[in-house]
Design an enzyme around this catalytic site. Structure first.
Site, PDB file in Angstrom:
ATOM      1  N   LYS A 174       0.832  -1.208   0.000  1.00  0.00           N
ATOM      2  CA  LYS A 174       0.000   0.000   0.000  1.00  0.00           C
ATOM      3  C   LYS A 174       0.868   1.260   0.000  1.00  0.00           C
ATOM      4  O   LYS A 174       2.032   1.223   0.385  1.00  0.00           O
ATOM      5  CB  LYS A 174      -0.956   0.006   1.202  1.00  0.00           C
ATOM      6  N   TYR A 214      17.640  30.144   1.468  1.00  0.00           N
ATOM      7  CA  TYR A 214      16.622  31.026   2.005  1.00  0.00           C
ATOM      8  C   TYR A 214      16.915  31.401   3.454  1.00  0.00           C
ATOM      9  O   TYR A 214      17.241  30.541   4.283  1.00  0.00           O
ATOM     10  CB  TYR A 214      15.249  30.362   1.939  1.00  0.00           C
TER      11      TYR A 214
END
EC number: 5.1.1.1
Length: 340
Positions: free
Chosen positions: A33, A249
């Site tokens: 899954k 940043y």
């Protein structure tokens, strides 16, 4: 673009350990899954089939359709729209209300809530479920539950095992009364399997252990497994960062001396999450992530053309204060994968 390498030898090693514990390959259901926990549904499914695994567990019918030809037996855990089905598909019944939504003649595994209180019918509703499914000519091919704390030191594991043992006895009685064949019984996830001394169920649903991880492995003295995935990035550019200059940043990393730095093509857009700059992460070869991770790149103190970002996510999970599952499943499914 960055690349995920999948180590076939490590995967097969893990399957050896798992199948030795269950007693045979036939008693292993590989959990695929969520894109095989980020490792690639088709890639891991193909390798599992090559190894000899015949059973798989997925989340949806659409995923089951993608691997239908690889496995003889596929359990579908969380489907609400039953647009198609196959004799190889076994659909989880998570509530009594869903009985009327199931296709006639489909195969169903009844999920029983033994204490997790998430999905599944109550133990006292098991007879009602059998009768309702029989009226709609639906085949009950399995009864299962899920442990909420098999990887934790608590009594929950033993308590749920006891509840499920009682459920099994009730199911046997019901099947005898209704002249129905006994369904498969399964309750063990990865941790539960390795905490079980004498495994005697139809099969185990093995997820995270397949990929090389078991939480609290040292506490329970679980066997050593081998991580299957490694994440690699390619250099985009290099430069000399002079003493006092910053990068990225916010300028959160400031060079204390002149150093060579490079940017690499992996970032939080690819699922390699931003690091809290108050913590640091070092790659397996010893390179440090400098400053903030950007959407599409990050910076390291090297000029290597290719860098292994991780080959074991345990350290990264600790940095993010999370679990190994979350690190691997967060990776962008579009990242190229290569089996090595």
């Amino acid at each position: 673009m960055a690349k995920i390498l999948l180590n076939k030898e490590n995967l097969f090693y893990n399957f050896d350990v798992i199948s030795n514990k269950t007693g045979s390959k036939e008693k292993v259901a590989v959990v695929l899954k969520d894109n095989a926990y980020g490792h690639g549904l088709i890639e891991i499914g193909t390798l599992a089939s090559e190894y000899g695994i015949k059973k798989a567990v997925v989340r949806t019918i659409d995923d089951a359709l993608k691997i239908e030809k690889l496995f003889d037996y596929i359990v579908i855990l969380a489907e609400k729209t039953f647009h198609t089905y196959s004799h190889t598909f076994h659909i989880a019944l998570n509530s009594l209300e869903d009985i009327n939504k199931l296709p006639k003649n489909s195969n169903v595994h009844i999920k029983v809530d033994t204490g997790m209180h998430r999905n599944g019918i109550l133990p006292e509703q098991i007879e009602e479920a059998f009768l309702g499914l029989s009226k709609r000519e639906i085949n009950v091919t399995g009864v299962f539950t899920h442990h909420k704390g098999a990887d934790e030191l608590s009594t929950n594991f033993f308590w749920q095992k006891a509840v499920f043992s009682s459920v099994k006895e009730n199911v046997k009685r019901i099947c005898e009364q209704l002249s129905l064949p006994l369904p498969a019984f399964h309750s063990c996830n990865s941790a539960a399997l390795f905490r079980t001394s004498n495994f005697d169920e139809s099969f185990a649903r093995v997820g995270i252990a397949t990929y090389g991880y078991l939480d609290n492995a040292d506490i329970f003295k679980f066997p050593k497994l081998k991580p299957v995935m490694s994440l690699w990035a390619n250099k985009l550019s290099s430069r000399i960062l002079k003493k006092g200059q910053s990068t990225g940043y916010g300028g959160k990393y400031i060079a204390e001396e002149n150093i060579v730095i490079s940017t690499y093509d992996i970032g939080y857009g690819d699922g390699f999450l931003r690091l809290n700059e108050r913590k640091s992460y070092t790659t397996p070869k010893g390179y440090k992530v400098l400053g903030r991770v950007s959407m599409d790149n990050l910076c390291l103190n090297t000029d290597d053309e290719k860098v292994c970002i991780f080959d074991d996510v345990n350290a990264l999970a600790q940095v993010h204060d999370t679990i190994t599952y979350e690190i691997t499943t967060t990776l962008n499914p579009n990242i190229e994968k290569e089996i090595v």
